[in-house]
Scaffold this motif. Structure first.
Motif, mmCIF file in Angstrom:
data_model
loop_
_atom_site.group_PDB
_atom_site.id
_atom_site.type_symbol
_atom_site.label_atom_id
_atom_site.label_comp_id
_atom_site.label_asym_id
_atom_site.label_seq_id
_atom_site.Cartn_x
_atom_site.Cartn_y
_atom_site.Cartn_z
ATOM 1 N N GLU A 155 32.168 10.883 29.914
ATOM 2 C CA GLU A 155 33.552 11.348 29.824
ATOM 3 C C GLU A 155 33.865 12.308 30.962
ATOM 4 O O GLU A 155 34.923 12.226 31.589
ATOM 5 C CB GLU A 155 33.767 12.071 28.494
ATOM 6 N N ALA A 156 32.923 13.223 31.205
ATOM 7 C CA ALA A 156 33.148 14.210 32.256
ATOM 8 C C ALA A 156 33.386 13.517 33.585
ATOM 9 O O ALA A 156 34.305 13.859 34.326
ATOM 10 C CB ALA A 156 31.942 15.144 32.353
ATOM 11 N N ALA A 157 32.546 12.510 33.861
ATOM 12 C CA ALA A 157 32.671 11.823 35.143
ATOM 13 C C ALA A 157 33.974 11.027 35.214
ATOM 14 O O ALA A 157 34.677 11.052 36.229
ATOM 15 C CB ALA A 157 31.475 10.907 35.357
ATOM 16 N N GLU A 158 34.295 10.338 34.127
ATOM 17 C CA GLU A 158 35.550 9.574 34.108
ATOM 18 C C GLU A 158 36.740 10.515 34.259
ATOM 19 O O GLU A 158 37.707 10.214 34.954
ATOM 20 C CB GLU A 158 35.679 8.799 32.798
ATOM 21 N N GLY A 159 36.657 11.654 33.591
ATOM 22 C CA GLY A 159 37.765 12.593 33.588
ATOM 23 C C GLY A 159 38.086 13.123 34.970
ATOM 24 O O GLY A 159 39.195 13.576 35.231
ATOM 25 N N SER B 146 29.304 12.535 26.520
ATOM 26 C CA SER B 146 30.049 13.624 27.153
ATOM 27 C C SER B 146 29.895 13.583 28.671
ATOM 28 O O SER B 146 30.826 13.899 29.414
ATOM 29 C CB SER B 146 29.584 14.965 26.608
ATOM 30 N N VAL B 147 28.721 13.164 29.147
ATOM 31 C CA VAL B 147 28.501 13.076 30.591
ATOM 32 C C VAL B 147 29.389 11.995 31.200
ATOM 33 O O VAL B 147 30.038 12.179 32.227
ATOM 34 C CB VAL B 147 27.016 12.783 30.887
#
Ligand SMILES: Nc1ncnc2c1ncn2[C@@H]1O[C@H](COP(=O)(O)OP(=O)(O)O)[C@@H](O)[C@H]1O
Ligand SMILES: [Mg+2]
Lengths: 424, 289
Positions: free
Chosen positions: A310-314, A307-308
């Motif tokens: 993903e958050a950064a990529e997002g 999730s971390v």
């Protein structure tokens, strides 16, 4: 319907069986732990029982009169002459003064109580304080190795007592009066190796281990972490990567002595690096530690929650930024834990270092990465193979020092994990 | 095939799906309602998304209009998240995921080779199902996007962005004294609003939300929904939700997906009051889902 037990009854019966099973399972577990603890306890009791005496030394406290005549010194103010003077004679005289009159006729037996190095110590003291000449001083010297063995192990028949009956009587009496005494063996921590057990210490080995470990850490941590990051984050999924992965796992299973052979062939024979030096030891141990660090670092990277990432990529972070800003900080505690455990393994390693010559008899405490040195576990190996029994207790003492370092490093790993991993 | 059985709606499929114009591509017939818009931000044509060999999204065509809130509904596993994630290329990092069809944002191809993903994601922000703040302080969470995109030259500018974003997500009053506190110590609802603040801190044009309230309690959900309504004034919002009430409350249009097909999309009112497709009707009347 009627002769069938009710469902509640059936459940109760199966429950009973389940409880029994659980109890049995738990007792297996407890038994396993008890065996492990017992083995550990036996190990510790044995080592401490054998080695505690290594932390003690026998000393003789004497009233030494620094008389020029006794020391066959014509001009006490002449520095060069003073260095040539007889420093054994005043010691012998002082000791005789403590002994019964019959000792006067047996100077050899009297000298046998004092350490060979005692006169050196006296010489050094006088060189530093020339004004002591002519005065009487109370000084403490090492007793001879024979006295040391007698003091510590007179009731242990594995040790052969080399003192004569008469000498034993003298020692008993002096010990009673406190002239001969046991005290903390600081020599063990201030000296390098020596042929004379009472002069032998582990400082050389500790420094050797320190330099070797520094080289290992400086090389294996960055290389291991970089390799783990590449394999985990950037490597394409293909045959080459699979091949590398399999081989890293294989490398972790290679017996350490093979790395010693490799080090000998490559670093010493091919690259011409000197033998017996911490640099080569560190290089060899780096090869040995790398797989451990890579594997544990990869596990640490894998355990970073997706999730971390993903958050950064997002939010538009590039691959590099995701790794540097988020994955690495979160994985670092795990990486450090793995590395410390790898380092602890390396610290206890003997076999590969024997092959690259770190097994030589070295008296000087190494002062750098290119000084000949030995390491703690090799020092243990050297001493425990010595025919002189006085070395055996020092080997056990060295084991205790080594274990203290190892336990300290593992405790540090646990502490780091607790401390840093709690953040998320 | 498996997914069809797993959802247990074979009967509905055969009843509702075998319409006159059913083709191999569209077993449920063409998309009902109004998939296209005049002022389209996203233009998506015949989009298919594959995981390996299996298609999770099949030939979906849809427009997302400027400043509208469009919600995706449908039974779980029907491909809502997959479709949402193609809009900012979050599927890129999944091995074996492949996207076909034409996808444009403001006329520019999303999947062309020259397209920079970083720039795309700065324009199309995303909020995830589970609140996923970074394990850093509140401030650093919100400031992260502006920092990596170089949106602030001075500390004071960054402070302004952080405050504006936190105000925008209705969190400012609650956290203004605790900007240095770790984000992970806050409640789920606060964390999700923080994630929204983080997403809007880079001033995106579109915000994608994948079931943003599914991990929240009803009160936190109400707050986030209110927030979505406020944000809809300045952003285009695409939201996936499993709650039909939520879709009804927050969205202008609603799209119903079924097994990777876009079955129906229309004004939210229209979809919920008089659905045109039998599958949509079955779903919103709660016969499956
Ligand atoms: N990373 C993945 N790899 C392979 N298949 C996936 C992956 N993610 C989703 N799928 C499959 O794609 C289909 C659609 O999934 P998803 O988009 O998550 O559905 P929804 O969000 O509507 O519940 C499902 O059948 C799911 O199993
Ligand atoms: Mg989903």
């Amino acid at each position: 319907m009627t002769d069938q037990p009710s469902q509640a009854e059936q459940v109760r019966r199966s429950l009973k069986r389940r409880y029994r099973k659980e109890r049995r399972f738990r007792s297996y577990g407890i038994a396993a732990i008890a065996v492990a603890l017992l083995a550990l306890a036996i190990l510790f009791i044995d080592i401490i029982g054998k080695g505690y005496s290594g932390f003690l030394k026998s000393t003789v406290t004497l009233e030494v009169t620094l008389d020029s005549d006794v020391m066959m010194l014509e001009d006490p103010t002449d520095k060069t002459a003073r260095r040539m003077a007889d420093f054994v004679a005043p010691l012998q005289q002082a000791l005789m003064a403590e002994l019964p009159p019959e000792a006067q006729d047996q100077p050899r037996a009297v000298r046998g109580l004092i350490n060979n190095y005692a006169s050196d110590a006296l010489k050094k003291a006088v060189a530093a304080n020339p004004e002591w000449m002519g005065s009487t001083r109370t000084m403490t010297f090492l007793a001879s190795t024979d006295v040391d063995v007698y003091m510590k192990h007179q009731s242990d028949d594995r040790y052969s007592i080399k003192l004569s009956e008469q000498q034993q009587g003298w020692v008993d009496e002096l010990a009673e009066r406190g002239v001969i005494d046991l005290s903390f063996n600081d020599v063990l921590f201030t000296n390098g190796d020596s042929r004379n057990p009472s002069q032998a210490g582990v400082l050389g080995a500790i420094m050797g281990s320190l330099f070797t470990m520094l080289v290992t850490l400086a090389l294996s941590f960055p290389i291991g972490v970089a390799a783990a990051i590449y394999l985990e984050e950037f490597a394409p999924q293909n045959k080459v990567t699979d091949f590398i992965e399999v081989n890293i796992n294989n490398l972790a299973a290679v017996p350490s002595i093979i790395f010693g052979l490799l080090g000998l062939a490559v670093f010493i024979n091919l690259f011409g690096l000197p033998r017996s030096v911490p640099v080569v030891g560190g290089l060899v141990l780096t090869l040995m530690t790398l797989p451990t660090i890579i594997i544990s670092s990869r596990a640490a990277i894998k355990s970073v929650p997706p999730s971390v990432r993903e958050a950064a990529e997002g939010i538009g972070a590039s691959k590099m930024q995701v790794v540097m800003h988020h994955v690495l900080p979160l994985a670092l505690p795990g990486m450090m834990t793995g590395s410390i455990i790898g380092m602890a393994q390396a610290l206890g390693e003997t076999a590969p270092l024997l092959l690259i010559g770190m097994v030589a008899f070295i008296v000087d405490v190494p002062g750098g990465f290119l000084d000949s040195a030995t390491v703690l576990p090799v020092q243990v190996y050297l001493w425990s193979g010595s025919p002189e029994l006085a070395f055996i207790e020092r080997a056990s003492a060295a084991i205790m020092v080594l274990l203290t370092f190892l336990i300290g490093m593992n405790a540090l790993a646990v502490w780091l994990r607790r401390r840093l991993e709690r953040r998320w | 095939m498996n997914t069809m059985n797993a959802t247990g709606i074979n009967a509905a499929t055969t009843e509702g799906g075998q319409t006159a114009d059913a083709t191999e591509d569209r077993p449920y017939g063409p998309t009902r309602g109004q998939p296209f818009a005049d002022e389209a931000r996203f233009k998506l044509r015949d989009v298919s998304v594959y995981y390996g060999e299996t298609a999770a999204i099949k030939k979906v065509s849809l427009d997302v209009a400027r400043n509208e809130v469009i919600s995706f509904i449908g039974p779980s596993g029907c491909g809502k998240s997959t479709f949402l994630r193609t809009l900012n290329r979050m599927n890129d990092s999944i091995d074996g995921c492949r996207v076909e069809g034409q996808l444009t944002l403001d006329g520019e191809d999303i999947y062309s080779d020259s397209r920079d993903v970083v720039e795309l994601r700065a324009r199309v922000g995303m909020v995830f199902q589970k609140p996923n703040p970074f394990p850093k302080s509140i401030y650093d969470n919100v400031a992260y996007g502006p920092r990596i995109h170089g949106l602030a030259n001075r500390k004071s500018e960054l402070d302004d962005i952080v405050e504006r974003s936190l105000r925008g997500s209705g969190l400012w009053e609650e956290v203004k004294d605790r900007l240095d506190a770790p984000a992970t110590g806050f409640s789920g609802g606060q964390q999700q609003r923080l994630c929204i603040a983080r997403a809007i801190a880079v001033s995106p044009e579109v915000v994608l939300m994948d079931e943003p309230c599914s991990a929240l309690d009803p009160i936190a959900t109400a707050k986030v929904e209110e927030l979505i309504s406020e944000l809809s004034e300045s952003y285009t919002i695409v939201i996936v939700t499993h709650s039909m009430q939520q879709a009804a409350r927050v969205s202008d249009r609603t799209a119903y997906f079924h097994l990777g097909h876009l079955v129906e999309v229309d004004e939210t009112n229209q979809v919920f009051t008089s659905p045109q497709h039998e599958l949509t009707e079955s779903y919103i009347t709660g016969r499956f889902g």
